[in-house]
Write a protein that holds these residues in place. Structure first.
Motif, PDB file in Angstrom:
ATOM      1  N   UNK A  34       1.029  -1.437  -0.275  1.00 44.78           N
ATOM      2  CA  UNK A  34       0.456  -0.119   0.441  1.00 44.78           C
ATOM      3  C   UNK A  34       0.955   0.702   0.298  1.00 44.78           C
ATOM      4  N   UNK A  35       0.823   2.104  -0.838  1.00 46.99           N
ATOM      5  CA  UNK A  35       1.100   3.406  -0.650  1.00 46.99           C
ATOM      6  C   UNK A  35      -0.011   4.191   0.519  1.00 46.99           C
ATOM      7  N   UNK A  36      -0.244   4.652   1.575  1.00 45.31           N
ATOM      8  CA  UNK A  36      -0.269   5.471   2.486  1.00 45.31           C
ATOM      9  C   UNK A  36      -0.361   7.175   1.909  1.00 45.31           C
ATOM     10  N   UNK A  37      -1.689   7.199   1.226  1.00 48.02           N
ATOM     11  CA  UNK A  37      -1.605   8.666   0.880  1.00 48.02           C
ATOM     12  C   UNK A  37      -2.588  10.197   1.474  1.00 48.02           C
ATOM     13  N   UNK A  38      -2.130  10.443   0.488  1.00 47.40           N
ATOM     14  CA  UNK A  38      -3.295  12.129   1.490  1.00 47.40           C
ATOM     15  C   UNK A  38      -3.425  12.716   0.353  1.00 47.40           C
ATOM     16  N   UNK A  39      -4.582  12.958  -0.369  1.00 51.65           N
ATOM     17  CA  UNK A  39      -4.940  13.924  -1.262  1.00 51.65           C
ATOM     18  C   UNK A  39      -6.305  14.600  -1.194  1.00 51.65           C
ATOM     19  N   UNK A  47      -9.274  16.203  -8.116  1.00 48.82           N
ATOM     20  CA  UNK A  47      -8.425  15.715  -6.877  1.00 48.82           C
ATOM     21  C   UNK A  47      -6.680  15.864  -6.867  1.00 48.82           C
ATOM     22  N   UNK A  48      -6.347  16.544  -5.451  1.00 46.20           N
ATOM     23  CA  UNK A  48      -4.800  16.719  -6.251  1.00 46.20           C
ATOM     24  C   UNK A  48      -4.147  15.112  -5.555  1.00 46.20           C
ATOM     25  N   UNK A  49      -3.573  14.495  -5.831  1.00 46.83           N
ATOM     26  CA  UNK A  49      -2.220  14.115  -4.526  1.00 46.83           C
ATOM     27  C   UNK A  49      -1.287  14.847  -3.876  1.00 46.83           C
ATOM     28  N   UNK A  50      -1.220  14.689  -3.028  1.00 44.58           N
ATOM     29  CA  UNK A  50       0.186  15.789  -1.812  1.00 44.58           C
ATOM     30  C   UNK A  50       0.584  14.488  -1.769  1.00 44.58           C
ATOM     31  N   UNK A  51       0.873  13.223  -1.293  1.00 43.50           N
ATOM     32  CA  UNK A  51       2.189  12.592  -1.104  1.00 43.50           C
ATOM     33  C   UNK A  51       1.508  12.045  -0.580  1.00 43.50           C
ATOM     34  N   UNK A  52       2.798  10.634   0.130  1.00 34.67           N
ATOM     35  CA  UNK A  52       2.360   8.855   0.280  1.00 34.67           C
ATOM     36  C   UNK A  52       3.902   9.085   1.488  1.00 34.67           C
ATOM     37  N   UNK A  53       3.259   7.625   1.993  1.00 34.79           N
ATOM     38  CA  UNK A  53       4.166   6.947   3.149  1.00 34.79           C
ATOM     39  C   UNK A  53       4.178   5.482   2.806  1.00 34.79           C
ATOM     40  N   UNK A  54       5.104   4.600   2.036  1.00 37.36           N
ATOM     41  CA  UNK A  54       4.507   3.124   1.781  1.00 37.36           C
ATOM     42  C   UNK A  54       5.005   2.461   2.905  1.00 37.36           C
ATOM     43  N   UNK A  55       4.905   1.252   3.192  1.00 38.06           N
ATOM     44  CA  UNK A  55       4.417   0.328   4.551  1.00 38.06           C
ATOM     45  C   UNK A  55       6.040  -0.050   4.511  1.00 38.06           C
ATOM     46  N   UNK A  56       6.965   0.008   3.688  1.00 36.65           N
ATOM     47  CA  UNK A  56       8.860   0.568   3.937  1.00 36.65           C
ATOM     48  C   UNK A  56       9.063   1.661   4.973  1.00 36.65           C
ATOM     49  N   UNK A  57       8.438   2.792   4.830  1.00 36.67           N
ATOM     50  CA  UNK A  57       8.186   4.221   5.656  1.00 36.67           C
ATOM     51  C   UNK A  57       9.405   5.182   4.368  1.00 36.67           C
ATOM     52  N   UNK A  58       8.955   4.984   2.770  1.00 40.05           N
ATOM     53  CA  UNK A  58       9.614   5.513   2.090  1.00 40.05           C
ATOM     54  C   UNK A  58       8.588   6.419   1.961  1.00 40.05           C
ATOM     55  N   UNK A  59       8.729   7.820   1.499  1.00 43.98           N
ATOM     56  CA  UNK A  59       8.168   9.332   1.910  1.00 43.98           C
ATOM     57  C   UNK A  59       8.139   9.595   0.464  1.00 43.98           C
ATOM     58  N   UNK A 102      -0.566   2.859  -5.773  1.00 41.69           N
ATOM     59  CA  UNK A 102       0.767   3.844  -6.361  1.00 41.69           C
ATOM     60  C   UNK A 102       0.768   4.939  -5.730  1.00 41.69           C
ATOM     61  N   UNK A 103       2.174   5.008  -6.407  1.00 42.67           N
ATOM     62  CA  UNK A 103       2.197   6.891  -6.574  1.00 42.67           C
ATOM     63  C   UNK A 103       1.033   7.545  -6.985  1.00 42.67           C
TER      64      UNK A 103
END
Length: 124
Positions: A34-39, A47-59, A102-103
């Motif tokens: 999962x890409x844990x995301x804010x939109x 709608x605008x994608x703002x960013x994401x953090x992955x399960x492994x912690x990549x931002x 995804x992103x």
């Protein structure tokens, strides 16, 4: 059953920092697919994608918002957070947290799960 729930202030003053939390249940935010995301969706705009953090912690951040955005997580609480600094009226929107595939995800097809969204208004 996977659920995402946004929480945070509905009203922010100009120049202040917005802090939103997404509480996830039913799956660990450390899950790798999962890409844990804010939109967000401003009124009358896409709608605008703002960013994401992955399960492994990549931002990852939207380049145009990177200087004002911070995404973090608390794995013990199974939450991830958004901070957006220097708020202006242009930041007024419905903010969503999503479990994306995804992103740059902004549509229903691009995410597994969505929060219900939270309205953020900017006013002094």
């Amino acid at each position: 059953q996977v659920q995402l729930q946004e929480s945070g202030p509905g009203l922010v003053k100009p120049s202040q920092t917005l802090s939103l939390t997404c509480t996830v249940s039913g799956v660990s935010i450390t899950a790798d697919y999962y890409y844990w995301s804010w939109i967000r969706q401003p009124p009358g705009k896409n709608m605008e994608w703002m960013g994401a953090i992955t399960g492994s912690g990549s931002i990852y951040y939207r380049p145009s918002l990177k200087s004002r955005t911070s995404i973090s997580r608390d794995t013990s609480m199974n939450q991830f957070t958004l901070q957006l600094t220097s708020m202006t009226p242009e930041d007024a929107a419905v903010y969503y947290c999503i479990a994306a595939k995804g992103l740059d995800a902004t549509s229903k097809d691009e995410a597994y799960y969505w929060g219900q969204g939270t309205q953020v208004t900017i006013s002094s």
